[in-house]
Scaffold this motif. Structure first.
Motif, PDB file in Angstrom:
ATOM      1  N   LEU A  46       0.867  -1.562   0.681  1.00  0.00           N
ATOM      2  CA  LEU A  46       0.017  -0.244   0.260  1.00  0.00           C
ATOM      3  C   LEU A  46       1.655   1.243  -0.193  1.00  0.00           C
ATOM      4  N   CYS A  50      -2.468   5.830   1.746  1.00  0.00           N
ATOM      5  CA  CYS A  50      -3.183   4.338   1.926  1.00  0.00           C
ATOM      6  C   CYS A  50      -3.280   3.868   3.536  1.00  0.00           C
ATOM      7  N   ARG A  51      -1.408   3.405   3.651  1.00  0.00           N
ATOM      8  CA  ARG A  51      -1.560   3.097   4.810  1.00  0.00           C
ATOM      9  C   ARG A  51      -1.687   3.146   6.301  1.00  0.00           C
ATOM     10  N   LEU A  54      -5.518   3.731   6.674  1.00  0.00           N
ATOM     11  CA  LEU A  54      -6.284   2.641   6.553  1.00  0.00           C
ATOM     12  C   LEU A  54      -5.471   2.346   8.558  1.00  0.00           C
ATOM     13  N   ILE A  95     -11.077   7.204   3.586  1.00  0.00           N
ATOM     14  CA  ILE A  95     -10.735   5.871   3.126  1.00  0.00           C
ATOM     15  C   ILE A  95     -11.631   6.642   1.677  1.00  0.00           C
ATOM     16  N   CYS A 108      -7.178   4.492  -2.953  1.00  0.00           N
ATOM     17  CA  CYS A 108      -7.265   4.140  -1.594  1.00  0.00           C
ATOM     18  C   CYS A 108      -8.167   3.665  -1.640  1.00  0.00           C
ATOM     19  N   SER A 111      -8.018  -0.284  -3.255  1.00  0.00           N
ATOM     20  CA  SER A 111      -7.154  -1.029  -2.384  1.00  0.00           C
ATOM     21  C   SER A 111      -7.739  -1.614  -1.093  1.00  0.00           C
ATOM     22  N   ILE A 112      -8.423  -0.562  -0.478  1.00  0.00           N
ATOM     23  CA  ILE A 112      -8.638  -1.178   1.047  1.00  0.00           C
ATOM     24  C   ILE A 112     -10.137  -1.583   0.943  1.00  0.00           C
ATOM     25  N   VAL A 121     -13.400  -3.595   5.725  1.00  0.00           N
ATOM     26  CA  VAL A 121     -13.217  -2.373   6.354  1.00  0.00           C
ATOM     27  C   VAL A 121     -14.739  -1.480   6.234  1.00  0.00           C
TER      28      VAL A 121
END
Length: 299
Positions: A46, A50-51, A54, A95, A108, A111-112, A121
């Motif tokens: 990521l 984005c990390r 999260l 997010i 993001c 990806s998440i 999530v």
């Protein structure tokens, strides 16, 4: 391909047993090099942005879960956890709207939120939203959800005063199921309890008239639980009764209903008496009939 070749070489080296030839040792070293070179440490990687998003959502979820668990009994969810819930909504919104710096493919949100079938999530966010809506916390908070509404604060203040009154009048008394020990509670706390009960009924009536939520017939769970606790203490534990303020209208209506059968039968009797008529033949008609008889005899 490199991974498959490394696994095959490692299997061949393991099958050779403890006695290994120089060729097998070479094969084992080659397999270990391929293994270390063919597997990156963290897939998929990521972006830092984005990390970070999260990690913030994970911390917010943990904080809100802990808050809900600690305030589950007695129920104090709305008044104690609205700050955690508001922050979690903001973190989820970050997010959903965030895009990575490198390219549009490193979104993001993609990806998440939607990169796998489980979608952890999204599932967590839906759980918190459903719990918050089922608790009707919006009915206890201001429009901006930054704090409790004025009516809720007034109710909680009366609730705390009622509990304080109960506790103060119970000091030095034996706590058992006998109602004789709670006469002081019923007498000294009647005014406070009456105000609390009247305010709860007023809030319930106003909420039914102007509620816009899916659960508009209910107040928030904090207020409902507080009122249930107080009513159980007042009626079951202390065996107190709330005097009725509508005694005169109740007596008047009851008396009217009791007198209805008497009025009905009396009016029916008088009406039927007027219907009865006594038929009396006039004397003139009787004389004419006698005259007719005399004529018939002579004829």
């Amino acid at each position: 391909l490199l991974l498959a070749l490394a696994l095959a070489l490692l299997g061949l080296a393991a099958a050779a047993g403890p006695r290994q030839t120089p060729a097998l040792e070479l094969v084992q070293e080659l397999a270990e090099e391929l293994w270390s070179a063919g597997l990156p440490g963290d897939l998929p990687e990521l972006e830092p942005e984005c990390r970070s998003l999260l990690a913030a959502f994970a911390e917010g979820s943990a904080a809100l879960t802990g808050c809900l668990g600690r305030r589950a009994r007695p129920v104090r969810l709305c008044q104690g956890c609205h700050g955690h819930y508001r922050r979690l909504l903001a973190q989820y919104g970050s997010i959903a709207s965030a895009v990575g710096n490198s390219s549009e493919s490193h979104n993001c949100a993609k990806s998440i939120l939607t990169s796998d079938r489980l979608q952890i999530v999204v599932t967590l966010s839906e759980f918190f939203n459903e719990t918050w809506e089922a608790a009707n916390c919006a009915n206890c908070l201001k429009n901006s959800s930054e704090g409790l509404s004025n009516s809720t604060e007034e109710f909680l203040d009366l609730f705390n005063k009622s509990l304080t009154c109960f506790e103060h009048n119970l000091q030095g008394q034996a706590i058992d199921l006998s109602p004789n020990n709670y006469t002081e509670v019923c007498k000294n706390c009647n005014a406070t309890y009456t105000k609390l009960n009247d305010l709860y009924n007023h809030l319930q009536k106003m909420n039914r008239q102007g509620g816009e939520s899916a659960h508009s017939a209910h107040l928030c769970i904090d207020v409902e639980d507080a009122m249930n606790i107080t009513r159980k203490l007042w009626s079951r534990t202390f065996n107190c009764s709330l005097p009725c303020s509508d005694t005169v209208p109740v007596i008047a209506v009851s008396s009217f209903i009791l007198f209805l059968p008497i009025v009905f039968y009396l009016s029916s009797f008088l009406h039927s008496k007027q219907k009865k008529r006594i038929l009396i033949l006039p004397k003139r008609i009787q004389s004419n009939a006698n005259l007719v008889n005399i004529q018939e005899k002579y004829s």
